[in-house]
Design a protein around this motif. Structure first.
Motif, short mmCIF file in Angstrom:
data_model
loop_
_atom_site.label_atom_id
_atom_site.label_comp_id
_atom_site.label_asym_id
_atom_site.label_seq_id
_atom_site.Cartn_x
_atom_site.Cartn_y
_atom_site.Cartn_z
N THR A 1 0.73 -1.18 0.01
CA THR A 1 -0.15 0.24 0.29
C THR A 1 1.08 1.52 0.52
O THR A 1 0.49 2.64 0.17
N ASN A 2 2.05 1.20 -0.13
CA ASN A 2 3.57 2.52 -0.49
C ASN A 2 3.13 2.87 -1.44
O ASN A 2 3.77 2.97 -2.98
N GLN B 1 -3.53 7.16 -2.42
CA GLN B 1 -4.54 6.76 -2.28
C GLN B 1 -5.13 6.18 -3.54
O GLN B 1 -5.40 6.51 -4.41
N LEU C 1 -3.11 -0.15 -5.24
CA LEU C 1 -2.69 -1.33 -4.55
C LEU C 1 -1.22 -1.41 -5.52
O LEU C 1 -1.17 -2.02 -6.27
#
Length: 108
Positions: free
Chosen positions: A90-91, A94, A97
């Motif tokens: 999740t880095n 927003q 993925l």
């Protein structure tokens, strides 16, 4: 397309066969053959095969023979491994993925 380690049923027409049958597979377009069973009765017309683990090819074939009578798959078929090492991250931005996995050789 088949996956290594899966169970597949090979079927064929054995009408007119009177002797023992042999079923073989090739991973290299028929350059080399591996015997699956060489003592099948003349009335047998199916065999369950566990696709070899580690197999990875686009040129697999099946051959069934009895004496001078022999038949090979109508076309090559593919055996590809299954993706492993699937991980999500999740880095990122927003709503996004990141997915990572171990590549499967010859897959595109």
């Amino acid at each position: 397309k088949l996956s290594p380690g899966t169970s597949e049923t090979i079927t064929w027409n054995s009408n007119g066969i009177t002797g023992t049958q042999t079923v073989e597979y090739s991973l290299d377009n028929g350059a080399n053959w591996v015997v699956l069973n060489n003592v099948l009765s003349a009335t047998t017309n199916r065999l369950t095969w566990t696709v070899p683990s580690g197999a990875n090819t686009t040129t697999a074939l099946i051959r069934v023979s009895s004496g001078a009578v022999s038949d090979v798959s109508d076309a090559n078929f593919t055996i590809f491994g299954t993706v492993t090492g699937l991980a999500a991250g999740t880095n990122c931005n927003q709503g996004q993925l990141t997915l990572n996995w171990t590549a499967v050789a010859n897959a595109t």
